[in-house]
Design a protein around this motif. Structure first.
Motif, PDB file in Angstrom:
ATOM      1  N   GLU A 189     -42.563  22.326  23.066  1.00  9.78           N
ATOM      2  CA  GLU A 189     -42.753  23.698  23.347  1.00  9.78           C
ATOM      3  C   GLU A 189     -41.388  24.179  23.028  1.00  9.78           C
ATOM      4  O   GLU A 189     -41.156  25.520  22.103  1.00  9.78           O
ATOM      5  N   LEU A 190     -40.331  23.623  23.747  1.00  7.40           N
ATOM      6  CA  LEU A 190     -38.970  24.421  23.479  1.00  7.40           C
ATOM      7  C   LEU A 190     -38.551  24.382  21.993  1.00  7.40           C
ATOM      8  O   LEU A 190     -37.974  25.344  21.544  1.00  7.40           O
ATOM      9  N   ASN A 191     -38.670  23.075  21.426  1.00  6.71           N
ATOM     10  CA  ASN A 191     -38.327  22.883  20.175  1.00  6.71           C
ATOM     11  C   ASN A 191     -39.068  24.053  19.057  1.00  6.71           C
ATOM     12  O   ASN A 191     -38.518  24.670  18.296  1.00  6.71           O
ATOM     13  N   ARG A 192     -40.364  24.278  19.511  1.00  7.85           N
ATOM     14  CA  ARG A 192     -41.164  25.322  18.792  1.00  7.85           C
ATOM     15  C   ARG A 192     -40.538  26.951  18.919  1.00  7.85           C
ATOM     16  O   ARG A 192     -40.329  27.639  17.796  1.00  7.85           O
ATOM     17  N   LEU A 193     -39.995  27.018  20.108  1.00 17.44           N
ATOM     18  CA  LEU A 193     -39.388  28.419  20.358  1.00 17.44           C
ATOM     19  C   LEU A 193     -38.083  28.656  20.262  1.00 17.44           C
ATOM     20  O   LEU A 193     -37.621  29.926  19.848  1.00 17.44           O
ATOM     21  N   ALA A 194     -37.261  27.583  20.173  1.00 10.79           N
ATOM     22  CA  ALA A 194     -35.688  27.826  20.084  1.00 10.79           C
ATOM     23  C   ALA A 194     -34.894  28.330  19.021  1.00 10.79           C
ATOM     24  O   ALA A 194     -34.068  28.642  19.073  1.00 10.79           O
ATOM     25  N   GLY A 195     -35.731  28.110  17.659  1.00 12.91           N
ATOM     26  CA  GLY A 195     -34.965  28.278  16.703  1.00 12.91           C
ATOM     27  C   GLY A 195     -33.668  27.675  16.292  1.00 12.91           C
ATOM     28  O   GLY A 195     -33.420  26.799  16.661  1.00 12.91           O
ATOM     29  N   ASP A 196     -32.760  28.782  16.205  1.00 13.04           N
ATOM     30  CA  ASP A 196     -31.294  28.266  15.917  1.00 13.04           C
ATOM     31  C   ASP A 196     -30.448  28.433  17.177  1.00 13.04           C
ATOM     32  O   ASP A 196     -29.407  28.477  17.092  1.00 13.04           O
ATOM     33  N   ALA A 197     -31.016  28.584  18.413  1.00  8.12           N
ATOM     34  CA  ALA A 197     -30.315  28.836  19.688  1.00  8.12           C
ATOM     35  C   ALA A 197     -29.667  27.589  19.899  1.00  8.12           C
ATOM     36  O   ALA A 197     -30.311  26.508  19.638  1.00  8.12           O
ATOM     37  N   GLN A 198     -28.543  27.758  20.406  1.00  8.88           N
ATOM     38  CA  GLN A 198     -27.580  26.684  20.533  1.00  8.88           C
ATOM     39  C   GLN A 198     -27.571  26.227  21.924  1.00  8.88           C
ATOM     40  O   GLN A 198     -27.030  25.100  22.184  1.00  8.88           O
ATOM     41  N   CYS A 199     -28.067  26.930  22.861  1.00  7.81           N
ATOM     42  CA  CYS A 199     -28.525  26.557  24.180  1.00  7.81           C
ATOM     43  C   CYS A 199     -29.877  26.892  24.669  1.00  7.81           C
ATOM     44  O   CYS A 199     -30.035  27.984  24.381  1.00  7.81           O
ATOM     45  N   ILE A 200     -30.239  26.216  25.720  1.00 12.81           N
ATOM     46  CA  ILE A 200     -31.666  26.634  26.087  1.00 12.81           C
ATOM     47  C   ILE A 200     -31.303  26.906  27.632  1.00 12.81           C
ATOM     48  O   ILE A 200     -30.793  25.939  28.359  1.00 12.81           O
ATOM     49  N   ILE A 201     -31.862  27.955  27.982  1.00  9.09           N
ATOM     50  CA  ILE A 201     -31.740  28.097  29.654  1.00  9.09           C
ATOM     51  C   ILE A 201     -33.075  28.322  30.365  1.00  9.09           C
ATOM     52  O   ILE A 201     -33.826  28.879  29.653  1.00  9.09           O
ATOM     53  N   LEU A 202     -33.246  27.427  31.277  1.00  6.44           N
ATOM     54  CA  LEU A 202     -34.444  27.169  31.865  1.00  6.44           C
ATOM     55  C   LEU A 202     -34.462  27.654  33.433  1.00  6.44           C
ATOM     56  O   LEU A 202     -32.993  27.589  33.826  1.00  6.44           O
ATOM     57  N   PRO A 203     -35.416  28.045  34.168  1.00 11.30           N
ATOM     58  CA  PRO A 203     -35.373  28.273  35.512  1.00 11.30           C
ATOM     59  C   PRO A 203     -35.418  26.710  36.200  1.00 11.30           C
ATOM     60  O   PRO A 203     -35.636  25.543  35.522  1.00 11.30           O
ATOM     61  N   ALA A 204     -34.746  26.669  37.324  1.00 16.12           N
ATOM     62  CA  ALA A 204     -34.523  25.222  37.508  1.00 16.12           C
ATOM     63  C   ALA A 204     -35.672  24.578  38.353  1.00 16.12           C
ATOM     64  O   ALA A 204     -36.036  24.756  39.655  1.00 16.12           O
ATOM     65  N   CYS A 205     -36.353  24.113  37.442  1.00 14.39           N
ATOM     66  CA  CYS A 205     -37.895  23.584  37.794  1.00 14.39           C
ATOM     67  C   CYS A 205     -38.129  22.333  37.078  1.00 14.39           C
ATOM     68  O   CYS A 205     -39.114  21.712  36.862  1.00 14.39           O
ATOM     69  N   ILE A 206     -36.971  21.508  37.093  1.00 12.61           N
ATOM     70  CA  ILE A 206     -36.960  19.945  36.446  1.00 12.61           C
ATOM     71  C   ILE A 206     -35.928  19.467  36.893  1.00 12.61           C
ATOM     72  O   ILE A 206     -34.678  19.731  37.635  1.00 12.61           O
ATOM     73  N   GLY A 207     -36.095  17.734  37.365  1.00 12.44           N
ATOM     74  CA  GLY A 207     -35.202  16.898  37.838  1.00 12.44           C
ATOM     75  C   GLY A 207     -34.993  17.119  39.477  1.00 12.44           C
ATOM     76  O   GLY A 207     -33.933  16.990  40.042  1.00 12.44           O
TER      77      GLY A 207
END
Ligand SMILES: Cc1cc2nc3c(=O)[nH]c(=O)nc-3n(C[C@H](O)[C@H](O)[C@H](O)COP(=O)(O)OP(=O)(O)OC[C@H]3O[C@@H](n4cnc5c(N)ncnc54)[C@H](O)[C@@H]3O)c2cc1C
Length: 424
Positions: A212-230
């Motif tokens: 999903e993130l690869n589909r949305l991120a285009g050429d963004a150099q960083c992805i920021i997510l809510p802390a909902c993993i790990g």
């Protein structure tokens, strides 16, 4: 039951104190009634970000002299600048021994990005969250802020807007849709950060998130997510980073806070591995005195069996955790009835302005210079007060909550270890 030390409260202060004592071979029991402030915190730990007069602080240890002038009852002022400096270093070492990876340069503040996308000065931050040195901006020109469809505790457009304005970077906002989360989404009260992490931490769901993130991120150099993993460790986030091939950073959400929870879990685990006895869900109700000493305490589950201890640590937190209480016309500490800082006039407890410093935040237990709690103006010989139950400071306005908890806890541990040695 007999202990060298009984600690009342299993938050940041109580657990740090207990760990330091258990590391020295002392038999410790921690009684902890409920979830402490860590479950609700950003996961960043503040040492001192602002003086009482509002002056921003960049180097907390250099500001301690001025703090003592403006706030003589602040726990740092009571302990003195040299002690605070030494214990700040010791706190970092203790957190490292607990396996908590934190960003922070000695006692220099840095900026963390908040859940609103704004920045706030702090001392130590979880390595997964976006941070900058003071006076600098984030190192990326373009980022994607990705929310989770239906998750109301994180608003990606708000974050992206603030990042564009404050950091001068291009920030896009989008929502990921993951069918694996549908069972949670059907019940809004369960659609919370920790429950989402339990789903996203499963490898096949982490992979679906990456796609999903690869589909949305285009050429963004960083992805920021809510802390909902790990939730239980770094594995899922590492898997995600590898699959999207760029940095992924997390922002704290509304409680429950996964970043704070991870600190709590690491502290509790270290304490238990050292042989400490953790008693969750129990509450200390009263104490038995022997002159000016505490002989032991009774809890809700041990109403007729005293927990005997040579030394007792009061780390019950502030009003938030019921370590302090208020009724119509008084503020009180409920277990020992210790002396507290507070205004007799109820009208002076709060200010009308929502963003004004609130006097009640400075209410709390009075101590001597060793942090022994006062009762009728005299120290109780074997009762130390640490953390948010202490008075004389405002953790919110001064940005010093975690620092006071850690430093007061390690100071008490030092004093207790000394006195146990003397009586051995
Ligand atoms: C909502 C919130 C968010 C915060 N966020 C941050 C942040 O992001 N960064 C920061 O630096 N500071 C933050 N703070 C400041 C915070 O006070 C400190 O950082 C620190 O976590 C407080 O730790 P503590 O152990 O002193 O108290 P607490 O975390 O409040 O822990 C006290 C514990 O004692 C237990 N207890 C109370 N009475 C009894 C009893 N009689 N018997 C047994 N157990 C008892 C409570 O259930 C609780 O578990 C925040 C505070 C609050 C209230």
């Amino acid at each position: 039951m007999e202990f060298d030390v009984v600690v009342i409260g299993g938050g940041l202060a109580g657990l740090s104190c207990a760990i330091r004592l258990a590391e020295q071979g002392k038999r410790c029991g921690v009684v902890s009634a409920g979830q402490g402030a860590l479950f609700f915190s950003s996961g960043s730990l503040d040492l001192l970000s602002r003086l009482p007069d509002g002056t921003p602080v960049t180097a907390p240890l250099e500001a301690l002299g001025e703090l003592a002038r403006q706030a003589p009852h602040h726990p740092y002022s009571i302990l003195g600048a040299d002690t605070v400096a030494a214990l700040a270093r010791e706190s970092q070492a203790l957190l490292a021994r607990c396996g908590i990876p934190l960003f922070g340069r000695g006692a220099q503040n840095h900026y963390r990005i908040t859940p609103l996308g704004t920045r706030r000065a702090t001392w130590l931050s979880p390595e997964d969250i976006p941070v900058t040195e003071l006076g600098q901006t984030l190192p990326w020109e373009k980022v994607l802020v990705a929310g989770i469809e239906g998750f109301l505790d994180f608003e990606p457009h708000l974050v992206a807007g603030s990042l564009a304005t404050e950091q001068g970077i291009e920030a896009d906002a989008a929502y990921v849709h993951l069918p694996a989360l549908d069972p949670l989404r059907n019940n809004p009260s369960e659609f919370r950060a920790v429950n989402i992490a339990r789903v996203l931490d499963i490898a096949k769901n982490t992979q679906a998130l990456a796609e999903e993130l690869n589909r949305l991120a285009g050429d963004a150099q960083c992805i920021i997510l809510p802390a909902c993993i790990g939730l239980d460790g770094p594995g899922p986030l590492e898997q995600l980073r590898a699959a999207v091939g760029r940095p992924v950073r997390l922002l704290p959400t509304l409680p429950p806070s996964l970043l704070g929870l991870r600190i709590f879990q690491a502290l509790r685990q270290r304490f238990c591995r050292l042989g400490g006895v953790f008693m969750p869900g129990d509450r200390v109700l009263k104490a038995e005195f022997d002159g000016r000493r505490i002989a032991g305490v009774y809890t809700r589950s041990h109403t007729d069996i005293m927990l005997r201890a040579q030394q007792v640590v009061l780390a019950g937190g502030s009003f938030f955790s019921n370590g302090l209480m208020a009724d119509r016309d008084r503020i009180y500490e409920p277990v020992f009835g210790a002396d507290v800082w507070g205004h007799a006039d109820r009208g002076e407890w709060g200010r009308a302005g929502f963003f004004e410093p609130q006097p009640y935040l400075q209410f709390g237990v009075k101590t001597d210079h060793r942090l022994r709690a006062l009762l009728n103006n005299e120290p109780v010989e074997n009762l130390y007060a640490v953390g948010a139950v202490l008075g004389g400071y405002d953790p919110l306005q001064q940005g010093c909550g975690a620092g006071v908890s850690l430093i007061s806890a390690l100071h008490a541990a030092q004093r207790i270890a000394l006195s146990l040695k003397e009586t051995a």
